[in-house]
Design a protein around this motif. Structure first.
Motif, PDB file in Angstrom:
ATOM      1  N   ILE A   7       3.131   1.131   9.619  1.00  0.00           N
ATOM      2  CA  ILE A   7       3.841   0.042   8.954  1.00  0.00           C
ATOM      3  C   ILE A   7       3.773  -1.232   9.804  1.00  0.00           C
ATOM      4  O   ILE A   7       3.722  -2.339   9.267  1.00  0.00           O
ATOM      5  CB  ILE A   7       5.298   0.442   8.604  1.00  0.00           C
ATOM      6  N   ASP A   8       3.724  -1.087  11.124  1.00  0.00           N
ATOM      7  CA  ASP A   8       3.590  -2.265  11.995  1.00  0.00           C
ATOM      8  C   ASP A   8       2.262  -2.980  11.742  1.00  0.00           C
ATOM      9  O   ASP A   8       2.212  -4.211  11.750  1.00  0.00           O
ATOM     10  CB  ASP A   8       3.703  -1.864  13.468  1.00  0.00           C
ATOM     11  N   GLU A   9       1.192  -2.220  11.507  1.00  0.00           N
ATOM     12  CA  GLU A   9      -0.095  -2.826  11.170  1.00  0.00           C
ATOM     13  C   GLU A   9      -0.005  -3.533   9.821  1.00  0.00           C
ATOM     14  O   GLU A   9      -0.571  -4.612   9.636  1.00  0.00           O
ATOM     15  CB  GLU A   9      -1.194  -1.767  11.120  1.00  0.00           C
ATOM     16  N   PHE A  10       0.718  -2.934   8.887  1.00  0.00           N
ATOM     17  CA  PHE A  10       0.902  -3.541   7.571  1.00  0.00           C
ATOM     18  C   PHE A  10       1.601  -4.890   7.705  1.00  0.00           C
ATOM     19  O   PHE A  10       1.223  -5.857   7.051  1.00  0.00           O
ATOM     20  CB  PHE A  10       1.707  -2.605   6.662  1.00  0.00           C
ATOM     21  N   TYR A  11       2.622  -4.956   8.563  1.00  0.00           N
ATOM     22  CA  TYR A  11       3.360  -6.209   8.757  1.00  0.00           C
ATOM     23  C   TYR A  11       2.475  -7.336   9.284  1.00  0.00           C
ATOM     24  O   TYR A  11       2.791  -8.508   9.087  1.00  0.00           O
ATOM     25  CB  TYR A  11       4.529  -6.005   9.725  1.00  0.00           C
ATOM     26  N   ASP A  12       1.373  -7.007   9.956  1.00  0.00           N
ATOM     27  CA  ASP A  12       0.473  -8.010  10.513  1.00  0.00           C
ATOM     28  C   ASP A  12      -0.504  -8.590   9.490  1.00  0.00           C
ATOM     29  O   ASP A  12      -1.199  -9.558   9.779  1.00  0.00           O
ATOM     30  CB  ASP A  12      -0.322  -7.425  11.686  1.00  0.00           C
ATOM     31  N   LEU A  13      -0.566  -8.016   8.289  1.00  0.00           N
ATOM     32  CA  LEU A  13      -1.505  -8.477   7.269  1.00  0.00           C
ATOM     33  C   LEU A  13      -1.051  -9.813   6.710  1.00  0.00           C
ATOM     34  O   LEU A  13       0.142 -10.047   6.538  1.00  0.00           O
ATOM     35  CB  LEU A  13      -1.622  -7.439   6.147  1.00  0.00           C
ATOM     36  N   THR A  14      -2.015 -10.675   6.404  1.00  0.00           N
ATOM     37  CA  THR A  14      -1.655 -11.998   5.899  1.00  0.00           C
ATOM     38  C   THR A  14      -2.347 -12.368   4.591  1.00  0.00           C
ATOM     39  O   THR A  14      -1.762 -13.040   3.760  1.00  0.00           O
ATOM     40  CB  THR A  14      -1.968 -13.084   6.946  1.00  0.00           C
ATOM     41  N   ASP A  15      -3.589 -11.988   4.417  1.00  0.00           N
ATOM     42  CA  ASP A  15      -4.352 -12.368   3.233  1.00  0.00           C
ATOM     43  C   ASP A  15      -4.431 -11.226   2.233  1.00  0.00           C
ATOM     44  O   ASP A  15      -4.359 -10.057   2.611  1.00  0.00           O
ATOM     45  CB  ASP A  15      -5.780 -12.774   3.626  1.00  0.00           C
ATOM     46  N   ALA A  16      -4.638 -11.570   0.975  1.00  0.00           N
ATOM     47  CA  ALA A  16      -4.763 -10.554  -0.069  1.00  0.00           C
ATOM     48  C   ALA A  16      -5.857  -9.540   0.291  1.00  0.00           C
ATOM     49  O   ALA A  16      -5.667  -8.332   0.151  1.00  0.00           O
ATOM     50  CB  ALA A  16      -5.063 -11.214  -1.410  1.00  0.00           C
ATOM     51  N   GLU A  17      -6.970 -10.046   0.774  1.00  0.00           N
ATOM     52  CA  GLU A  17      -8.082  -9.161   1.137  1.00  0.00           C
ATOM     53  C   GLU A  17      -7.682  -8.182   2.241  1.00  0.00           C
ATOM     54  O   GLU A  17      -8.160  -7.044   2.267  1.00  0.00           O
ATOM     55  CB  GLU A  17      -9.291  -9.988   1.584  1.00  0.00           C
ATOM     56  N   ASP A  18      -6.819  -8.630   3.151  1.00  0.00           N
ATOM     57  CA  ASP A  18      -6.361  -7.758   4.243  1.00  0.00           C
ATOM     58  C   ASP A  18      -5.679  -6.503   3.710  1.00  0.00           C
ATOM     59  O   ASP A  18      -5.844  -5.415   4.264  1.00  0.00           O
ATOM     60  CB  ASP A  18      -5.372  -8.490   5.159  1.00  0.00           C
ATOM     61  N   TYR A  19      -4.905  -6.653   2.646  1.00  0.00           N
ATOM     62  CA  TYR A  19      -4.197  -5.507   2.078  1.00  0.00           C
ATOM     63  C   TYR A  19      -5.177  -4.493   1.506  1.00  0.00           C
ATOM     64  O   TYR A  19      -5.026  -3.290   1.719  1.00  0.00           O
ATOM     65  CB  TYR A  19      -3.204  -5.956   1.000  1.00  0.00           C
ATOM     66  N   PHE A  20      -6.186  -4.968   0.789  1.00  0.00           N
ATOM     67  CA  PHE A  20      -7.189  -4.057   0.229  1.00  0.00           C
ATOM     68  C   PHE A  20      -7.973  -3.357   1.337  1.00  0.00           C
ATOM     69  O   PHE A  20      -8.240  -2.161   1.253  1.00  0.00           O
ATOM     70  CB  PHE A  20      -8.138  -4.813  -0.708  1.00  0.00           C
ATOM     71  N   GLU A  21      -8.327  -4.094   2.370  1.00  0.00           N
ATOM     72  CA  GLU A  21      -9.071  -3.510   3.488  1.00  0.00           C
ATOM     73  C   GLU A  21      -8.207  -2.529   4.274  1.00  0.00           C
ATOM     74  O   GLU A  21      -8.689  -1.485   4.709  1.00  0.00           O
ATOM     75  CB  GLU A  21      -9.632  -4.627   4.370  1.00  0.00           C
ATOM     76  N   PHE A  22      -6.945  -2.832   4.447  1.00  0.00           N
ATOM     77  CA  PHE A  22      -6.021  -1.941   5.151  1.00  0.00           C
ATOM     78  C   PHE A  22      -5.956  -0.574   4.466  1.00  0.00           C
ATOM     79  O   PHE A  22      -5.995   0.464   5.120  1.00  0.00           O
ATOM     80  CB  PHE A  22      -4.625  -2.573   5.194  1.00  0.00           C
ATOM     81  N   PHE A  23      -5.870  -0.586   3.136  1.00  0.00           N
ATOM     82  CA  PHE A  23      -5.789   0.662   2.373  1.00  0.00           C
ATOM     83  C   PHE A  23      -7.163   1.195   1.968  1.00  0.00           C
ATOM     84  O   PHE A  23      -7.254   2.190   1.256  1.00  0.00           O
ATOM     85  CB  PHE A  23      -4.915   0.470   1.129  1.00  0.00           C
ATOM     86  N   GLU A  24      -8.229   0.533   2.446  1.00  0.00           N
ATOM     87  CA  GLU A  24      -9.610   0.951   2.189  1.00  0.00           C
ATOM     88  C   GLU A  24      -9.889   1.063   0.691  1.00  0.00           C
ATOM     89  O   GLU A  24     -10.440   2.050   0.210  1.00  0.00           O
ATOM     90  CB  GLU A  24      -9.919   2.256   2.928  1.00  0.00           C
ATOM     91  N   LEU A  25      -9.505   0.015  -0.041  1.00  0.00           N
ATOM     92  CA  LEU A  25      -9.674  -0.022  -1.489  1.00  0.00           C
ATOM     93  C   LEU A  25     -10.763  -1.020  -1.869  1.00  0.00           C
ATOM     94  O   LEU A  25     -10.839  -2.105  -1.297  1.00  0.00           O
ATOM     95  CB  LEU A  25      -8.357  -0.448  -2.163  1.00  0.00           C
ATOM     96  N   GLU A  26     -11.575  -0.648  -2.838  1.00  0.00           N
ATOM     97  CA  GLU A  26     -12.563  -1.568  -3.373  1.00  0.00           C
ATOM     98  C   GLU A  26     -11.859  -2.540  -4.311  1.00  0.00           C
ATOM     99  O   GLU A  26     -10.881  -2.172  -4.963  1.00  0.00           O
ATOM    100  CB  GLU A  26     -13.638  -0.797  -4.125  1.00  0.00           C
TER     101      GLU A  26
END
Length: 112
Positions: A7-26
């Motif tokens: 969850i700490d890594e999740f808190y560091d996300l800033t851009d929409a693309e970051d969220y998709f890449e974090f969850f490894e989603l196309e």
């Protein structure tokens, strides 16, 4: 060996693309580029419920964060946005199956 997300890594996300890449989603980069503000606003509304209710269960919280992103993305891809209550109810009743290592779908459990 797969790296566990936190969850700490999740808190560091800033851009929409970051969220998709974090969850490894196309995702469709053009759709995200055009709808980014609306998607992130709706995503923020959806995940507030999770942070309120799952703060002591990090794996389940991360699952909900992934489910919510997929739901928002899917709805925008199909032309409309989900309500926060609908997504939370799907998650709570098990109607949105899956886990962090697969793509959840309504009514279909991954079997992991």
């Amino acid at each position: 060996m797969e790296q566990t997300k936190t969850i700490d890594e999740f808190y560091d996300l800033t851009d929409a693309e970051d969220y998709f890449e974090f969850f490894e989603l196309e995702y469709d980069k053009n759709l995200v580029n055009v709808k980014r503000f609306h998607m992130l606003k709706e995503y923020g509304t959806l995940i507030k419920t999770a942070f309120d209710n799952l703060k002591n269960d990090e794996p389940r919280l991360l699952d909900f964060l992934k489910f919510s992103l997929l739901k928002v993305y899917g709805e925008y891809k199909n032309g409309h946005a989900p309500s926060a209550a609908d997504v939370w109810n799907m998650f709570e009743t098990g109607k949105l199956g899956g886990c962090m290592s697969c793509t959840p779908t309504p009514g279909n459990s991954c079997g992991c």
